[in-house]
Design a protein around this motif. Structure first.
Motif, PDB file in Angstrom:
ATOM      1  N   TYR A 261      -8.188  -7.699  -9.920  1.00 15.11           N
ATOM      2  CA  TYR A 261      -8.620  -6.492 -10.035  1.00 15.11           C
ATOM      3  C   TYR A 261      -9.815  -7.066  -8.559  1.00 15.11           C
ATOM      4  CZ  TYR A 261     -12.372  -8.197 -12.919  1.00 15.11           C
ATOM      5  OH  TYR A 261     -13.414  -9.469 -13.596  1.00 15.11           O
ATOM      6  N   LYS A 262     -10.465  -7.608  -8.551  1.00 20.02           N
ATOM      7  CA  LYS A 262     -11.428  -7.863  -7.211  1.00 20.02           C
ATOM      8  C   LYS A 262     -11.200  -8.417  -6.136  1.00 20.02           C
ATOM      9  CE  LYS A 262     -15.006 -10.174 -10.142  1.00 20.02           C
ATOM     10  NZ  LYS A 262     -15.447 -11.403 -11.353  1.00 20.02           N
ATOM     11  N   MET A 263      -9.815  -8.521  -5.458  1.00 22.09           N
ATOM     12  CA  MET A 263      -8.976  -8.447  -4.582  1.00 22.09           C
ATOM     13  C   MET A 263      -8.522  -7.457  -4.038  1.00 22.09           C
ATOM     14  SD  MET A 263     -10.067 -11.442  -6.603  1.00 22.09           S
ATOM     15  CE  MET A 263      -9.661 -13.195  -6.511  1.00 22.09           C
ATOM     16  N   LEU A 269      -6.158  -0.706  -6.597  1.00 21.27           N
ATOM     17  CA  LEU A 269      -6.516  -0.679  -7.076  1.00 21.27           C
ATOM     18  C   LEU A 269      -6.047   0.633  -7.851  1.00 21.27           C
ATOM     19  CD1 LEU A 269     -10.723  -1.010  -7.060  1.00 21.27           C
ATOM     20  CD2 LEU A 269      -8.279  -2.535  -8.249  1.00 21.27           C
ATOM     21  N   VAL A 270      -5.772   1.462  -8.332  1.00 20.03           N
ATOM     22  CA  VAL A 270      -4.695   2.905  -8.413  1.00 20.03           C
ATOM     23  C   VAL A 270      -4.152   2.522  -8.558  1.00 20.03           C
ATOM     24  CG1 VAL A 270      -4.769   5.466  -8.008  1.00 20.03           C
ATOM     25  CG2 VAL A 270      -7.102   4.739  -6.981  1.00 20.03           C
ATOM     26  N   HIS A 271      -3.144   1.864  -7.261  1.00 22.12           N
ATOM     27  CA  HIS A 271      -1.716   1.867  -7.906  1.00 22.12           C
ATOM     28  C   HIS A 271      -1.054   0.983  -9.333  1.00 22.12           C
ATOM     29  CE1 HIS A 271       2.626  -0.454  -7.260  1.00 22.12           C
ATOM     30  NE2 HIS A 271       2.692   0.658  -6.235  1.00 22.12           N
ATOM     31  N   SER A 272      -1.949  -0.061  -8.667  1.00 25.72           N
ATOM     32  CA  SER A 272      -2.362  -1.448  -9.822  1.00 25.72           C
ATOM     33  C   SER A 272      -2.706  -0.689 -11.588  1.00 25.72           C
ATOM     34  CB  SER A 272      -3.222  -2.679  -9.663  1.00 25.72           C
ATOM     35  OG  SER A 272      -2.864  -3.144  -9.160  1.00 25.72           O
ATOM     36  N   GLU A 273      -3.600   0.274 -10.992  1.00 24.99           N
ATOM     37  CA  GLU A 273      -3.427   0.763 -12.527  1.00 24.99           C
ATOM     38  C   GLU A 273      -3.388   1.572 -13.224  1.00 24.99           C
ATOM     39  OE1 GLU A 273      -7.772   3.687 -14.899  1.00 24.99           O
ATOM     40  OE2 GLU A 273      -7.573   3.095 -12.634  1.00 24.99           O
TER      41      GLU A 273
END
Length: 485
Positions: A261-263, A269-273
């Motif tokens: 998440y830091k990278m 971030l929205v797509h991964s979440e």
């Protein structure tokens, strides 16, 4: 007004640059103090160390920038207040808001730049820092002989030295285990003294031993032989070349850290979440369906005959479970209760086992949400700290590095403690991520508004006599005396 704005900007940019580099230096020294053991003795080139420190410095900007803005704002307006420049501007009819106007515009531009930095540069810097730090940790250390202990840094050798002359480099009382034949401790050398000289290209090392003995076990041709022949070689001088490990840093693939998440930037971030939440919800639905199918509604194994008219009539009727349970014999009632308890215990065990895994996944998803909010809290903190520092400097009217540093550090520690506490609560699911990440900014925002109002109205915030007179007015002893009278 252009000259005035230019003067104010020059007065602010100097302290801002100075305090920013000072904060970066302090934070960088703190980081090096933490990871100094990982960097020392690895034979790293100065270019690798410089690259690593550059990436680390980029990751420290979110902590250094708000503090430097707060400190520079207090110093700038404190200096102008101490030199009566603010008084002269106000006497000329220029309000504090108008004096702060060019710096307010600059603070907004810095906040926008901080957002772009946090969204596009910080993820890359974090990725580079993490990958390079792991590579440095995996780097084999240089050969450093210590007196009285075995050293295994030399490939295929284990060496113990009792005494080392630091001026001449001569070593005394050497015990060497040679493992180059890959057969264990079958080659042992004892020498009174010796030297080690590294080749100019750092690829090989010449080991010269003096006055010693070499003990070797001879490998037998037949495996069934129970004899263990050995030989002893006495020498006055023995020279051998030993290949050294490559001192070049081996770079690993950075893609294996790119999903952290830091990278990630906002879009990633929205797509991964969303992907993680979809998998999390699917796993919850699977758990609920499994509980309902296996633990709550148990199907009877006996098949109902198709030609049974009575069975069809029973299926059409709505049956009362309580009356059916009471009409059964006591033995069947006890058996039913025992079976129900067994099913309930199994369901509880299944839920308890899955609860820990689901809780860990929920915490992992919250880290992505927290990082999303962090992209906005950094620029907002820069803006708030400016509106705290500027009026505070105008109120205290003290420049330099004395009072401004103390006040800035106290405010920043207060903000940092609340920020870390809110983030920890958000990670542990105590608070929603939005509240946990923004609580520190929401707490200090009213403080900035109050200080700006007090500085605009020239209120004596730090006048102790005003507070003493206020508490004298609300003296409870006078209230009770009037009531008794």
């Amino acid at each position: 007004m252009k000259r005035l704005h230019s003067f104010i900007l020059k007065s602010f940019l100097g302290p801002l640059a100075f305090t920013f580099f000072v904060c970066m230096f302090v934070l960088l020294m703190q980081f090096l103090w933490k990871y100094i053991d990982e960097l020392v003795g690895k034979g790293l080139e100065w270019t690798v160390i410089a690259e690593f420190l550059f990436y680390v410095s980029a990751t420290l900007v979110p902590m250094a920038l708000p503090l430097s803005i707060l400190l520079a704002s207090i110093m700038t307006f404190g200096n102008m207040g101490e030199n009566y420049e603010l008084t002269a501007m106000k006497a000329a009819g220029i309000s504090l808001q108008r004096i702060m106007q060019p710096l307010t515009t600059l603070a907004v531009l810095i906040s926008i730049s901080a957002f772009l930095f946090a969204n596009y540069i910080m993820p890359v810097a974090s990725l580079k820092t993490t990958a390079l730090l792991v590579d440095i940790k995996n780097q084999k250390p240089e050969l450093i002989l210590k007196e009285g202990i075995f050293t295994n840094d030399l490939p295929n050798f284990s060496i113990k030295v009792d005494d080392i002359n630091k001026e001449t480099g001569m070593m005394y009382n050497l015990l060497i285990y040679d493992h180059r034949n890959k057969r264990g401790n079958t080659n042992v050398t004892i020498a009174d003294s010796g030297t080690m000289i590294t080749s100019p290209n750092n690829q090989n090392m010449t080991l010269t031993l003096y006055s010693g003995n070499m003990y070797q076990e001879v490998k037998e041709k037949s495996r069934r032989s129970k004899k263990h022949p050995s030989r002893r070689i006495k020498f006055q001088e023995y020279v051998t070349n030993v290949p050294l490990r490559s001192t070049e840093l081996k770079r690993s693939d950075e893609d294996r850290y790119s999903k952290n998440y830091k990278m990630l930037n906002l879009k990633q971030l929205v797509h991964s979440e969303d992907s993680l939440r979809g998998k999390f919800q699917q796993e919850k639905n699977t758990l609920v369906k499994g509980l309902i199918a296996n633990h709550f509604f148990k199907k009877d194994a006996k098949r109902i005959r198709k030609d049974s008219i009575r069975s069809k009539d029973l299926l059409k009727k709505t049956m009362n479970i309580d009356s059916l349970f009471k009409s059964a014999p006591i033995t069947k009632q006890l058996t039913s209760v025992s079976s129900a308890l067994s099913f309930a215990r199994k369901a509880r065990e299944n839920v308890s086992r899955k609860e820990g895994a689901l809780l860990s996944k929920q915490k992992w998803i919250n880290k992505f949400t927290n990082e999303w909010h962090r992209k906005f809290t950094l620029p907002f903190a820069c803006l708030i700290f400016f509106f705290i520092g500027a009026p505070l400097g105008a109120i205290i009217r003290k420049g330099g590095l004395g009072m401004p540093v103390i006040v800035s550090v106290l405010f920043f520690i207060f903000y940092y403690i609340i920020s870390m506490t809110g983030e920890r609560f958000a990670k542990e699911l105590v608070l929603p991520p939005a509240i946990g990440m923004w609580i520190s900014s929401l707490i200090i925002l009213p403080l900035g508004i109050i200080l700006t109002y007090k500085a605009t109205t020239d209120s004596a915030v730090f006048n102790i006599e005003n507070y003493i007179n206020f508490f004298k007015k609300i003296n409870p002893l006078k209230f009770f005396k009037k009531k008794n009278a």
